[in-house]
Design a protein around this motif. Structure first.
Motif, PDB file in Angstrom:
ATOM      1  N   HIS A 195      -3.325   4.258   2.484  1.00 25.43           N
ATOM      2  CA  HIS A 195      -3.333   5.723   2.387  1.00 25.43           C
ATOM      3  C   HIS A 195      -3.201   6.482   3.709  1.00 25.43           C
ATOM      4  CE1 HIS A 195      -4.367   4.869  -1.708  1.00 25.43           C
ATOM      5  NE2 HIS A 195      -5.524   4.339  -1.360  1.00 25.43           N
ATOM      6  N   GLU A 196      -2.645   5.865   4.754  1.00 24.58           N
ATOM      7  CA  GLU A 196      -2.440   6.619   5.997  1.00 24.58           C
ATOM      8  C   GLU A 196      -1.426   7.733   5.749  1.00 24.58           C
ATOM      9  OE1 GLU A 196      -4.013   2.664   7.240  1.00 24.58           O
ATOM     10  OE2 GLU A 196      -2.416   3.249   5.877  1.00 24.58           O
ATOM     11  N   LYS A 197      -1.552   8.806   6.553  1.00 24.18           N
ATOM     12  CA  LYS A 197      -0.655   9.958   6.414  1.00 24.18           C
ATOM     13  C   LYS A 197       0.040  10.210   7.748  1.00 24.18           C
ATOM     14  CE  LYS A 197      -3.251  12.107   2.748  1.00 24.18           C
ATOM     15  NZ  LYS A 197      -3.887  13.291   2.221  1.00 24.18           N
ATOM     16  N   PHE A 198       1.349  10.501   7.661  1.00 25.88           N
ATOM     17  CA  PHE A 198       2.164  10.710   8.844  1.00 25.88           C
ATOM     18  C   PHE A 198       3.061  11.917   8.643  1.00 25.88           C
ATOM     19  CE2 PHE A 198       1.264   6.233   8.368  1.00 25.88           C
ATOM     20  CZ  PHE A 198       0.828   5.865   9.627  1.00 25.88           C
ATOM     21  N   VAL A 199       3.449  12.511   9.762  1.00 27.54           N
ATOM     22  CA  VAL A 199       4.425  13.592   9.740  1.00 27.54           C
ATOM     23  C   VAL A 199       5.373  13.374  10.909  1.00 27.54           C
ATOM     24  CG1 VAL A 199       2.982  15.209  11.083  1.00 27.54           C
ATOM     25  CG2 VAL A 199       4.741  16.097   9.564  1.00 27.54           C
ATOM     26  N   SER A 200       6.657  13.602  10.640  1.00 27.21           N
ATOM     27  CA  SER A 200       7.646  13.482  11.713  1.00 27.21           C
ATOM     28  C   SER A 200       8.114  14.870  12.125  1.00 27.21           C
ATOM     29  CB  SER A 200       8.841  12.629  11.247  1.00 27.21           C
ATOM     30  OG  SER A 200       9.560  13.287  10.233  1.00 27.21           O
ATOM     31  N   HIS A 201       8.588  14.970  13.357  1.00 31.31           N
ATOM     32  CA  HIS A 201       9.092  16.249  13.852  1.00 31.31           C
ATOM     33  C   HIS A 201      10.015  16.008  15.031  1.00 31.31           C
ATOM     34  CE1 HIS A 201       6.185  16.027  17.230  1.00 31.31           C
ATOM     35  NE2 HIS A 201       5.382  15.503  16.327  1.00 31.31           N
ATOM     36  N   VAL A 202      10.789  17.037  15.350  1.00 25.69           N
ATOM     37  CA  VAL A 202      11.700  16.965  16.490  1.00 25.69           C
ATOM     38  C   VAL A 202      10.887  16.773  17.757  1.00 25.69           C
ATOM     39  CG1 VAL A 202      13.437  18.246  17.802  1.00 25.69           C
ATOM     40  CG2 VAL A 202      13.387  18.414  15.304  1.00 25.69           C
ATOM     41  N   ARG A 203      11.374  15.915  18.629  1.00 28.28           N
ATOM     42  CA  ARG A 203      10.682  15.681  19.897  1.00 28.28           C
ATOM     43  C   ARG A 203      10.622  16.962  20.692  1.00 28.28           C
ATOM     44  NH1 ARG A 203       9.850  10.300  20.854  1.00 28.28           N
ATOM     45  NH2 ARG A 203      11.136   8.909  19.603  1.00 28.28           N
ATOM     46  N   THR A 204       9.490  17.170  21.350  1.00 29.18           N
ATOM     47  CA  THR A 204       9.342  18.333  22.212  1.00 29.18           C
ATOM     48  C   THR A 204       9.360  17.863  23.655  1.00 29.18           C
ATOM     49  OG1 THR A 204       6.939  18.160  22.048  1.00 29.18           O
ATOM     50  CG2 THR A 204       8.024  19.662  20.531  1.00 29.18           C
ATOM     51  N   GLY A 205       9.998  18.608  24.494  1.00 30.48           N
ATOM     52  CA  GLY A 205      10.044  18.260  25.908  1.00 30.48           C
ATOM     53  C   GLY A 205       8.754  18.667  26.577  1.00 30.48           C
ATOM     54  N   VAL A 265       0.845  -1.189   0.000  1.00 28.65           N
ATOM     55  CA  VAL A 265       0.000   0.000   0.000  1.00 28.65           C
ATOM     56  C   VAL A 265       0.884   1.243   0.000  1.00 28.65           C
ATOM     57  CG1 VAL A 265      -1.911  -1.153   1.188  1.00 28.65           C
ATOM     58  CG2 VAL A 265      -0.170   0.022   2.536  1.00 28.65           C
ATOM     59  N   THR A 266       0.280   2.366  -0.314  1.00 30.21           N
ATOM     60  CA  THR A 266       1.012   3.632  -0.317  1.00 30.21           C
ATOM     61  C   THR A 266       0.576   4.466   0.874  1.00 30.21           C
ATOM     62  OG1 THR A 266       1.141   3.591  -2.727  1.00 30.21           O
ATOM     63  CG2 THR A 266       1.524   5.715  -1.653  1.00 30.21           C
ATOM     64  N   VAL A 267       1.558   4.928   1.646  1.00 33.66           N
ATOM     65  CA  VAL A 267       1.298   5.852   2.747  1.00 33.66           C
ATOM     66  C   VAL A 267       2.062   7.133   2.441  1.00 33.66           C
ATOM     67  CG1 VAL A 267       0.952   4.028   4.458  1.00 33.66           C
ATOM     68  CG2 VAL A 267       3.239   4.976   4.139  1.00 33.66           C
ATOM     69  N   THR A 268       1.705   8.206   3.114  1.00 34.06           N
ATOM     70  CA  THR A 268       2.410   9.469   2.941  1.00 34.06           C
ATOM     71  C   THR A 268       3.136   9.800   4.240  1.00 34.06           C
ATOM     72  OG1 THR A 268       0.719  10.229   1.400  1.00 34.06           O
ATOM     73  CG2 THR A 268       2.164  11.910   2.354  1.00 34.06           C
ATOM     74  N   VAL A 269       4.434  10.049   4.126  1.00 35.32           N
ATOM     75  CA  VAL A 269       5.255  10.404   5.286  1.00 35.32           C
ATOM     76  C   VAL A 269       5.996  11.689   4.949  1.00 35.32           C
ATOM     77  CG1 VAL A 269       7.098   9.670   6.848  1.00 35.32           C
ATOM     78  CG2 VAL A 269       5.552   7.956   5.855  1.00 35.32           C
ATOM     79  N   ASP A 270       5.726  12.730   5.717  1.00 34.21           N
ATOM     80  CA  ASP A 270       6.362  14.039   5.496  1.00 34.21           C
ATOM     81  C   ASP A 270       6.165  14.518   4.055  1.00 34.21           C
ATOM     82  OD1 ASP A 270       7.212  14.113   8.137  1.00 34.21           O
ATOM     83  OD2 ASP A 270       9.135  13.180   7.691  1.00 34.21           O
ATOM     84  N   GLY A 271       4.960  14.293   3.525  1.00 34.48           N
ATOM     85  CA  GLY A 271       4.623  14.770   2.193  1.00 34.48           C
ATOM     86  C   GLY A 271       5.111  13.893   1.052  1.00 34.48           C
ATOM     87  N   LYS A 272       5.790  12.783   1.352  1.00 33.45           N
ATOM     88  CA  LYS A 272       6.305  11.890   0.314  1.00 33.45           C
ATOM     89  C   LYS A 272       5.560  10.566   0.368  1.00 33.45           C
ATOM     90  CE  LYS A 272      10.865  13.851   0.820  1.00 33.45           C
ATOM     91  NZ  LYS A 272      12.174  13.656   1.409  1.00 33.45           N
TER      92      LYS A 272
END
Length: 88
Positions: A75-85, A20-27
């Motif tokens: 088709h799930e969508k994900f975004v990664s980011h720097v961990r926040t304290g 399947v195709t998922v989207t991670v950080d717009g890709k």
């Protein structure tokens, strides 16, 4: 001497999960459908282990714990980011 004749398997379900195709950080990324721990999924899709991963559901960001399990279906969508304290 006995020879076994290979049996053809007609109409059975393939033994491997669907891709399947998922989207991670717009890709768009192709992965096997199935259940993963978040940390394994991050490694699979190229997200650095030091980053957090959120799933975008109906426009809302849902933080995912690295030890949680997620099911990838389509088709799930994900975004990664720097961990926040967290502050107390």
């Amino acid at each position: 001497m006995l020879h076994e004749i290979p049996q053809e398997d007609h109409g059975s379900v393939p033994s491997h999960p669907a891709q399947v195709t998922v989207t991670v950080d717009g890709k768009e990324v192709k992965v096997q459908a199935g259940t993963y721990t978040v940390s394994d999924f991050k490694r699979l899709v190229g997200v650095d282990a030091s980053k957090e991963l959120d799933e975008i559901i109906h426009g809302e960001f849902k933080p995912l714990d690295d030890n949680a399990k997620i099911t990838i279906e389509k088709h799930e969508k994900f975004v990664s980011h720097v961990r926040t304290g967290s502050s107390s």
